[in-house]
Design an enzyme around this catalytic site. Sequence first.
Site, mmCIF file in Angstrom:
data_model
loop_
_atom_site.group_PDB
_atom_site.id
_atom_site.type_symbol
_atom_site.label_atom_id
_atom_site.label_comp_id
_atom_site.label_asym_id
_atom_site.label_seq_id
_atom_site.Cartn_x
_atom_site.Cartn_y
_atom_site.Cartn_z
ATOM 1 N N ARG A 41 0.871 -1.178 0.000
ATOM 2 C CA ARG A 41 0.000 0.000 0.000
ATOM 3 C C ARG A 41 0.906 1.226 0.000
ATOM 4 O O ARG A 41 2.116 1.140 0.147
ATOM 5 C CB ARG A 41 -1.012 0.004 1.152
ATOM 6 C CG ARG A 41 -0.638 -0.576 2.479
ATOM 7 C CD ARG A 41 0.313 0.196 3.363
ATOM 8 N NE ARG A 41 0.082 1.614 3.375
ATOM 9 C CZ ARG A 41 1.015 2.495 3.593
ATOM 10 N NH1 ARG A 41 2.283 2.111 3.812
ATOM 11 N NH2 ARG A 41 0.763 3.770 3.602
ATOM 12 N N GLY A 42 0.237 2.397 -0.181
ATOM 13 C CA GLY A 42 1.006 3.624 -0.374
ATOM 14 C C GLY A 42 1.097 3.881 -1.872
ATOM 15 O O GLY A 42 1.457 2.974 -2.644
ATOM 16 N N ALA A 43 0.760 5.115 -2.285
ATOM 17 C CA ALA A 43 0.571 5.384 -3.708
ATOM 18 C C ALA A 43 1.760 4.982 -4.596
ATOM 19 O O ALA A 43 1.589 4.244 -5.576
ATOM 20 C CB ALA A 43 0.219 6.864 -3.893
ATOM 21 N N ARG A 66 -7.163 -0.782 -7.006
ATOM 22 C CA ARG A 66 -7.525 0.296 -6.076
ATOM 23 C C ARG A 66 -7.731 1.571 -6.908
ATOM 24 O O ARG A 66 -6.999 1.794 -7.875
ATOM 25 C CB ARG A 66 -6.441 0.532 -5.004
ATOM 26 C CG ARG A 66 -6.386 -0.571 -3.939
ATOM 27 C CD ARG A 66 -5.499 -0.203 -2.771
ATOM 28 N NE ARG A 66 -6.149 0.691 -1.828
ATOM 29 C CZ ARG A 66 -5.514 1.248 -0.784
ATOM 30 N NH1 ARG A 66 -4.222 1.012 -0.592
ATOM 31 N NH2 ARG A 66 -6.152 2.029 0.051
ATOM 32 N N GLN A 96 -2.012 2.710 9.900
ATOM 33 C CA GLN A 96 -0.724 2.846 9.195
ATOM 34 C C GLN A 96 0.288 3.594 10.059
ATOM 35 O O GLN A 96 1.491 3.327 9.985
ATOM 36 C CB GLN A 96 -0.919 3.611 7.882
ATOM 37 C CG GLN A 96 -1.588 2.825 6.772
ATOM 38 C CD GLN A 96 -3.090 3.024 6.755
ATOM 39 O OE1 GLN A 96 -3.706 3.321 7.779
ATOM 40 N NE2 GLN A 96 -3.698 2.849 5.599
ATOM 41 N N ASP A 119 -1.977 10.815 -2.507
ATOM 42 C CA ASP A 119 -2.367 9.792 -3.484
ATOM 43 C C ASP A 119 -2.686 10.382 -4.840
ATOM 44 O O ASP A 119 -2.636 9.698 -5.856
ATOM 45 C CB ASP A 119 -3.573 9.001 -2.972
ATOM 46 C CG ASP A 119 -3.124 7.998 -1.934
ATOM 47 O OD1 ASP A 119 -2.873 8.406 -0.784
ATOM 48 O OD2 ASP A 119 -2.969 6.815 -2.292
ATOM 49 N N ASN A 147 -5.447 12.365 0.059
ATOM 50 C CA ASN A 147 -4.542 11.576 0.894
ATOM 51 C C ASN A 147 -5.385 10.825 1.913
ATOM 52 O O ASN A 147 -6.619 10.941 1.942
ATOM 53 C CB ASN A 147 -3.500 12.481 1.566
ATOM 54 C CG ASN A 147 -2.385 11.680 2.216
ATOM 55 O OD1 ASN A 147 -1.860 10.742 1.608
ATOM 56 N ND2 ASN A 147 -2.018 11.991 3.441
ATOM 57 N N LYS A 148 -4.717 10.072 2.755
ATOM 58 C CA LYS A 148 -5.390 9.226 3.745
ATOM 59 C C LYS A 148 -6.466 9.978 4.521
ATOM 60 O O LYS A 148 -6.245 11.130 4.918
ATOM 61 C CB LYS A 148 -4.313 8.672 4.688
ATOM 62 C CG LYS A 148 -4.786 7.798 5.809
ATOM 63 C CD LYS A 148 -5.663 6.649 5.370
ATOM 64 C CE LYS A 148 -5.073 5.796 4.269
ATOM 65 N NZ LYS A 148 -6.073 4.891 3.651
#
Length: 350
Positions: free
Chosen positions: A58-60, A99, A202, A243, A253-254
């Site tokens: 995970r993570g862009a 995703r 996270q 992201d 973003n998150k």
Amino acid sequence: MADHLNVNAGSRLAVQSLIWNGDSLAVLDQRRLPETLHYDHCRSASEVAAAIRLMQVRGAPAIGIAAAYGVALSVLAHYPRAGWLDAVRADIDALAASRPTAVNLFWALDKMRDLLAAAPAEPAAAAAELAERIQRQDIEANLRMGELGADLLGNAGAVLTHCNAGALATGGYGTALGVIRSAYRRGGLRNIYAGETRPWLQGARLTVWELARDGIPATLIADSAAAWLMRSGKIDWIVVGADRITANGDVANKIGTYSLAVLARQHGVKLMVAAPSSTLDLSLSNGNGIEIEQRDGKELLADCYLTPDSLVGAWNPVFDVTPAELVSAIVTERGVALEPAVNGLSGILP
Ligand code: MRU
């Protein structure tokens, strides 16, 4: 209880979440951190797509890099059989569906698609080389952003970060955590606060672990403590990743980043967004067009006492959009856009 974590401080190596082995991709299963450091070996594009969908990776930027390797695995599997390019294109479509929010995924798949459309003499080797280059260039971008972001932090003594935008979320080193790593090594940064980042944690499971592994002390806070942290005057900057950044400087973003941005404005704290240029989506004029991923409500309900057949549901958007006017600076490897709502992105556009 100590309020600083300092686990495994002997190791100086940033962890690597993706390791290419020539015919397989080792993916660090981030769902099992910090208890277990376990790599799964993906040998097909569909295994990589599943690893992205299930958030093993995970993570862009890391999602984009993994997808590029997924295409390389697809070419390895299908070339030179008849119809191989159609089979690879179907795999690219499946990877693209893994995703929706991180534009780095589509950016990397476009690059792989373009490469194959140019009919290279040895498609398998060319695809693997490009995927490796994408990962290498992401690390280089992170290192550059680290320096630019650390310049901007100047002699700030304390920052708050959200989610995990570290080595785990990128080719290596990190975006927001790259800035924090670089600033810490320069000696000015004394306190690094990390929000837990519910519901997936996270921050609590990955960020403080990753920093502690590098010998960098961090202080974990509940997400709900952020306003009070700012009110107490304990931080100068919030540093986050992204992201997707649209042409007007809006930032996806998150989930929770937008709340932090609003709070930061109220308390005179600045907000830095660090992201490689592969996170820019100039096809969108603003953040209204960004698809915000909704994940299963079970991620929220898992820890509560309610039974599955209860009448209580859950709303679980996992990203939000921070409007450009709440962003103090966007840092990319190409340069810095200060106050993007006022000045635009000209400082970081090609
Ligand atoms: O759902 P995740 O863990 O993939 O979300 C990650 C983030 O929101 C990060 O902040 C972002 O991708 C930047 S990672 C360098």
